[in-house]
Motif scaffolding. Structure first.
Motif, PDB file in Angstrom:
ATOM      1  N   GLY A  12       0.825  -1.207   0.000  1.00 16.32           N
ATOM      2  CA  GLY A  12       0.000   0.000   0.000  1.00 16.32           C
ATOM      3  C   GLY A  12       0.850   1.244   0.000  1.00 16.32           C
ATOM      4  O   GLY A  12       1.724   1.407   0.855  1.00 16.32           O
ATOM      5  N   GLU A  13       0.617   2.131  -0.957  1.00 13.41           N
ATOM      6  CA  GLU A  13       1.346   3.393  -1.038  1.00 13.41           C
ATOM      7  C   GLU A  13       0.402   4.533  -0.701  1.00 13.41           C
ATOM      8  O   GLU A  13      -0.769   4.522  -1.069  1.00 13.41           O
ATOM      9  CB  GLU A  13       1.939   3.580  -2.431  1.00 13.41           C
ATOM     10  CG  GLU A  13       2.914   2.486  -2.824  1.00 13.41           C
ATOM     11  CD  GLU A  13       3.534   2.713  -4.190  1.00 13.41           C
ATOM     12  OE1 GLU A  13       4.024   3.837  -4.433  1.00 13.41           O
ATOM     13  OE2 GLU A  13       3.520   1.781  -5.012  1.00 13.41           O
ATOM     14  N   HIS A  14       0.936   5.543  -0.013  1.00  9.60           N
ATOM     15  CA  HIS A  14       0.090   6.611   0.507  1.00  9.60           C
ATOM     16  C   HIS A  14       0.809   7.939   0.365  1.00  9.60           C
ATOM     17  O   HIS A  14       1.947   8.081   0.794  1.00  9.60           O
ATOM     18  CB  HIS A  14      -0.201   6.335   1.992  1.00  9.60           C
ATOM     19  CG  HIS A  14      -1.209   7.260   2.612  1.00  9.60           C
ATOM     20  ND1 HIS A  14      -0.945   8.565   2.890  1.00  9.60           N
ATOM     21  CD2 HIS A  14      -2.486   7.034   2.998  1.00  9.60           C
ATOM     22  CE1 HIS A  14      -2.021   9.125   3.438  1.00  9.60           C
ATOM     23  NE2 HIS A  14      -2.970   8.209   3.515  1.00  9.60           N
ATOM     24  N   SER A  15       0.163   8.915  -0.271  1.00  4.76           N
ATOM     25  CA  SER A  15       0.724  10.261  -0.373  1.00  4.76           C
ATOM     26  C   SER A  15      -0.383  11.263  -0.073  1.00  4.76           C
ATOM     27  O   SER A  15      -1.443  10.903   0.433  1.00  4.76           O
ATOM     28  CB  SER A  15       1.318  10.501  -1.765  1.00  4.76           C
ATOM     29  OG  SER A  15       0.322  10.419  -2.756  1.00  4.76           O
ATOM     30  N   GLY A  19      -3.517   7.313  -3.473  1.00  4.36           N
ATOM     31  CA  GLY A  19      -3.165   6.044  -2.864  1.00  4.36           C
ATOM     32  C   GLY A  19      -3.003   5.018  -3.961  1.00  4.36           C
ATOM     33  O   GLY A  19      -3.559   5.156  -5.053  1.00  4.36           O
ATOM     34  N   LYS A  20      -2.207   3.990  -3.708  1.00  4.16           N
ATOM     35  CA  LYS A  20      -2.042   2.920  -4.681  1.00  4.16           C
ATOM     36  C   LYS A  20      -1.939   1.611  -3.944  1.00  4.16           C
ATOM     37  O   LYS A  20      -1.253   1.515  -2.923  1.00  4.16           O
ATOM     38  CB  LYS A  20      -0.795   3.148  -5.537  1.00  4.16           C
ATOM     39  CG  LYS A  20      -0.693   2.209  -6.742  1.00  4.16           C
ATOM     40  CD  LYS A  20       0.421   2.623  -7.687  1.00  4.16           C
ATOM     41  CE  LYS A  20       0.430   1.767  -8.940  1.00  4.16           C
ATOM     42  NZ  LYS A  20       1.490   2.180  -9.887  1.00  4.16           N
ATOM     43  N   THR A  35      -4.816   2.569  -8.620  1.00  6.21           N
ATOM     44  CA  THR A  35      -4.570   3.880  -8.026  1.00  6.21           C
ATOM     45  C   THR A  35      -5.909   4.542  -7.703  1.00  6.21           C
ATOM     46  O   THR A  35      -6.856   4.442  -8.482  1.00  6.21           O
ATOM     47  CB  THR A  35      -3.768   4.774  -8.988  1.00  6.21           C
ATOM     48  OG1 THR A  35      -2.518   4.137  -9.286  1.00  6.21           O
ATOM     49  CG2 THR A  35      -3.496   6.142  -8.387  1.00  6.21           C
ATOM     50  N   PRO A  39      -6.788   9.164  -0.439  1.00  8.61           N
ATOM     51  CA  PRO A  39      -6.718   8.068   0.532  1.00  8.61           C
ATOM     52  C   PRO A  39      -7.068   8.565   1.929  1.00  8.61           C
ATOM     53  O   PRO A  39      -6.849   9.725   2.261  1.00  8.61           O
ATOM     54  CB  PRO A  39      -5.252   7.628   0.461  1.00  8.61           C
ATOM     55  CG  PRO A  39      -4.521   8.811  -0.068  1.00  8.61           C
ATOM     56  CD  PRO A  39      -5.468   9.502  -0.987  1.00  8.61           C
ATOM     57  N   ARG A  41      -6.937   9.399   5.777  1.00 11.16           N
ATOM     58  CA  ARG A  41      -5.848   9.742   6.673  1.00 11.16           C
ATOM     59  C   ARG A  41      -5.864   8.877   7.931  1.00 11.16           C
ATOM     60  O   ARG A  41      -4.853   8.700   8.586  1.00 11.16           O
ATOM     61  CB  ARG A  41      -5.931  11.218   7.074  1.00 11.16           C
ATOM     62  CG  ARG A  41      -5.393  12.139   6.002  1.00 11.16           C
ATOM     63  CD  ARG A  41      -3.922  11.893   5.767  1.00 11.16           C
ATOM     64  NE  ARG A  41      -3.355  12.831   4.814  1.00 11.16           N
ATOM     65  CZ  ARG A  41      -2.129  12.758   4.360  1.00 11.16           C
ATOM     66  NH1 ARG A  41      -1.334  11.795   4.749  1.00 11.16           N
ATOM     67  NH2 ARG A  41      -1.670  13.628   3.507  1.00 11.16           N
ATOM     68  N   TYR A  46      -7.904   3.687   6.038  1.00 10.25           N
ATOM     69  CA  TYR A  46      -7.017   3.556   4.895  1.00 10.25           C
ATOM     70  C   TYR A  46      -6.780   2.086   4.540  1.00 10.25           C
ATOM     71  O   TYR A  46      -6.841   1.697   3.367  1.00 10.25           O
ATOM     72  CB  TYR A  46      -5.687   4.259   5.181  1.00 10.25           C
ATOM     73  CG  TYR A  46      -4.609   3.955   4.176  1.00 10.25           C
ATOM     74  CD1 TYR A  46      -4.725   4.359   2.850  1.00 10.25           C
ATOM     75  CD2 TYR A  46      -3.475   3.242   4.545  1.00 10.25           C
ATOM     76  CE1 TYR A  46      -3.739   4.069   1.921  1.00 10.25           C
ATOM     77  CE2 TYR A  46      -2.488   2.952   3.624  1.00 10.25           C
ATOM     78  CZ  TYR A  46      -2.621   3.370   2.315  1.00 10.25           C
ATOM     79  OH  TYR A  46      -1.652   3.075   1.399  1.00 10.25           O
ATOM     80  N   LEU A  50      -7.669  -0.188   1.212  1.00  8.79           N
ATOM     81  CA  LEU A  50      -6.793  -1.049   0.432  1.00  8.79           C
ATOM     82  C   LEU A  50      -7.495  -2.362   0.071  1.00  8.79           C
ATOM     83  O   LEU A  50      -7.411  -2.831  -1.071  1.00  8.79           O
ATOM     84  CB  LEU A  50      -5.513  -1.356   1.208  1.00  8.79           C
ATOM     85  CG  LEU A  50      -4.561  -0.197   1.514  1.00  8.79           C
ATOM     86  CD1 LEU A  50      -3.348  -0.699   2.281  1.00  8.79           C
ATOM     87  CD2 LEU A  50      -4.122   0.511   0.238  1.00  8.79           C
ATOM     88  N   HIS A  68       4.957   4.711   2.904  1.00  5.99           N
ATOM     89  CA  HIS A  68       4.406   6.015   3.255  1.00  5.99           C
ATOM     90  C   HIS A  68       5.501   7.062   3.214  1.00  5.99           C
ATOM     91  O   HIS A  68       6.560   6.884   3.827  1.00  5.99           O
ATOM     92  CB  HIS A  68       3.816   5.987   4.672  1.00  5.99           C
ATOM     93  CG  HIS A  68       2.653   5.073   4.820  1.00  5.99           C
ATOM     94  ND1 HIS A  68       2.259   4.563   6.035  1.00  5.99           N
ATOM     95  CD2 HIS A  68       1.792   4.561   3.915  1.00  5.99           C
ATOM     96  CE1 HIS A  68       1.211   3.765   5.866  1.00  5.99           C
ATOM     97  NE2 HIS A  68       0.913   3.759   4.587  1.00  5.99           N
TER      98      HIS A  68
END
Length: 512
Positions: A12-15, A19-20, A35, A39, A41, A46, A50, A68
């Motif tokens: 899981g990617e978070h910016s 999110g991805k 994607t 996402p 917070r 979160y 996912l 992250h």
């Protein structure tokens, strides 16, 4: 709940706004990704997002690799709570938890794909490109894995020797692994510029950024050890301070897990502070303060532990007199460290005609922009003399609105001219020539005073070097600073003014 029979790994990617989620089958290596915008917070929401976006059942998930970029969060506390929330969810659901940053993960994929294995003490540099960005880290082989020992500055690529010099910062790579994804320029130019014979070039391939997490997690879990791993390093700055003295520090140069214990004397007048920074350019945040006056014993044992996921354990224990001999044999006496927790090696002040800002380079070679004492990225070059000590920057610029006769600005311009014929209707001060020096006359708290432009420039340089490297510790004392100019080319008069200002400050000025 056991994860033995589970065969799915989620990354899981978070910016800030995106999110991805990647989901991968351990056995078949088949994978997919999605994607999504905005996402959550909250960590719990979160992670549920996912699962919702991937359509994967949590009973089938063996591990989640969280990527992250926490520097995007406002504070260390918020980033830590988010990380802890992800960990708690995984613990509750029998899922293995692993945390990393996107850059750290890219470097691991580079060593994995290149099958980089070396002997103890061997060196390896990874240069990674994506779009117009070029990033680099250098590693040394220690205890059967790679440890980062130098971070190269990430800048937009220019095919020049000057750019190469700035990027490497004096480091001489022994072997380079080149890796790129969606580069916005000719990647071969990067390879040719470094011209290292003993190098490896990896073709682009985003699938490795997904499936590589399978190898990473299985290695960390001990199920499939690999020799290409990179040692985890602390992504925060932690510090234990006694008053203004730093006793224990953990930063980006430290391999995790970390543990240090020591003994301190109980001084009832002092306070023991444990705190953290989300990033070097972020403010120091106090986690715990302990008044030593609350203890009746003579000695205290202080312990700080940081695990591989950057979670801390901080403990302060009283030591009975009868236990002192044994404790002294086992533990060191904690004393103030000789250098700040995140030790700056080199200071560089960058000037345009109206502002200046500070960059410093730490021990591992990474360069960091540092806000000024007002929290501004760039300091207005204004000085006001309405108080006993001169005001510099934002406060001085605000004084100019109501008391312009107390404020001097355009200092870069003043240091660039030789004649006093120059004038500006916006100036509340006047200039004159005395012998070889240009003088500024303005009002101060003690009446009308004259000052040389070199002295005023010295005040600006001194103020630029004030920001604390870590809360609770004193600003470092500099005997040398590097000066760089942007948006204009300095003339010889200005260069000489900087050298003269350095002499007033009793420090060496390097112009670049």
């Amino acid at each position: 709940m056991s994860s033995t029979n589970r065969n799915i790994i989620i990354k899981g990617e978070h910016s800030l706004i995106l999110g991805k989620v990647h989901w991968m089958n351990i056995d078949s290596r088949k994978h997919d990704s999605k994607t999504f915008f905005l996402p959550k917070r909250n960590a719990q929401e979160y992670i549920e997002q996912l699962f919702e976006e991937s359509g994967v059942e949590r009973k089938d998930v063996k591990a989640i690799a969280f990527i992250h970029n926490e520097h995007e969060m406002e504070t260390w506390k918020k980033a830590y709570e988010f990380r802890k929330g992800c960990y708690d969810f995984c613990q509750k659901n029998g899922i293995f938890f692993l945390h990393s940053t996107s850059f750290g993960y890219h470097y691991f994929v580079a060593t994995l794909r290149s099958k980089a294995v070396g002997n103890e003490g061997d060196q390896l540099t990874v240069i990674y490109c994506e779009m117009n960005a070029v990033l680099g880290q250098s590693f040394v082989r220690e205890s059967g894995r790679w440890k980062c020992n130098f971070v190269h500055v990430a800048v937009e690529f220019e095919n020049t020797q000057e750019w190469k010099h700035q990027f490497l910062r004096g480091y001489e790579p022994k072997k380079i692994v080149f890796m790129h994804h969606l580069d916005g320029f000719d990647f071969q130019e990067v390879i040719d510029l470094f011209n290292i014979e003993n190098s490896v070039v990896l073709k682009g391939g985003y699938e490795y950024l997904s499936t590589g997490s399978i190898d990473k997690i299985l290695h960390v879990m001990g199920e499939k050890p690999i020799p290409y791993d990179i040692a985890p390093q602390c992504v925060y700055v932690y510090a234990v301070n006694l008053g203004k003295d730093n006793l224990i520090c953990v930063n980006y140069e430290n391999v995790l897990p970390f543990e240090k214990s020591g003994i301190i004397d109980v001084n009832p007048c002092k306070t023991l502070t444990f705190g953290a920074k989300l990033a070097v350019f972020k403010p120091f945040e106090v986690i715990q303060e302990i008044e030593l006056s609350t203890f009746k014993c003579k000695k205290l044992k202080v312990t700080l532990k940081i695990d591989v996921n950057c979670f801390y354990h901080f403990e302060v224990e009283p030591i009975d007199d009868k236990d002192l001999c044994g404790q002294f044999e086992e533990l060191e006496i904690l004393k103030a460290v000789e250098k700040p927790p995140f030790s700056p090696r080199k200071a560089q002040i960058i000037f345009n005609k109206h502002e200046c800002w500070l960059h410093f380079t730490c021990d591992n070679g990474c360069t960091h922009p540092t806000p000024d004492i007002d929290g501004l990225d760039k300091t207005p070059i204004y000085i006001a003399f309405t108080e006993e000590m001169p005001l510099v920057g934002k406060a001085a610029k605000e004084v100019y609105r109501c008391k312009p006769e107390y404020v001097v600005f355009d200092i870069i311009k003043l240091c660039s001219i030789k004649s006093s014929d120059t004038a500006n209707p916006n100036w509340g001060f006047t200039i004159s020539k005395e012998e070889e020096s240009l003088m500024v006359t303005l009002q101060t708290l003690d009446g009308e005073r004259k000052s040389s432009v070199e002295f005023l420039l010295a005040l600006i340089i001194k103020n630029a070097l004030k920001p604390h490297v870590l809360g609770g510790s004193k600003p470092p004392k500099w005997d040398k600073a590097e000066i760089r100019f942007e948006e204009f080319i300095p003339n010889e008069t200005l260069k000489q003014a900087f050298l003269s200002a350095g002499k007033l400050l009793k420090m060496k000025i390097d112009l670049c």
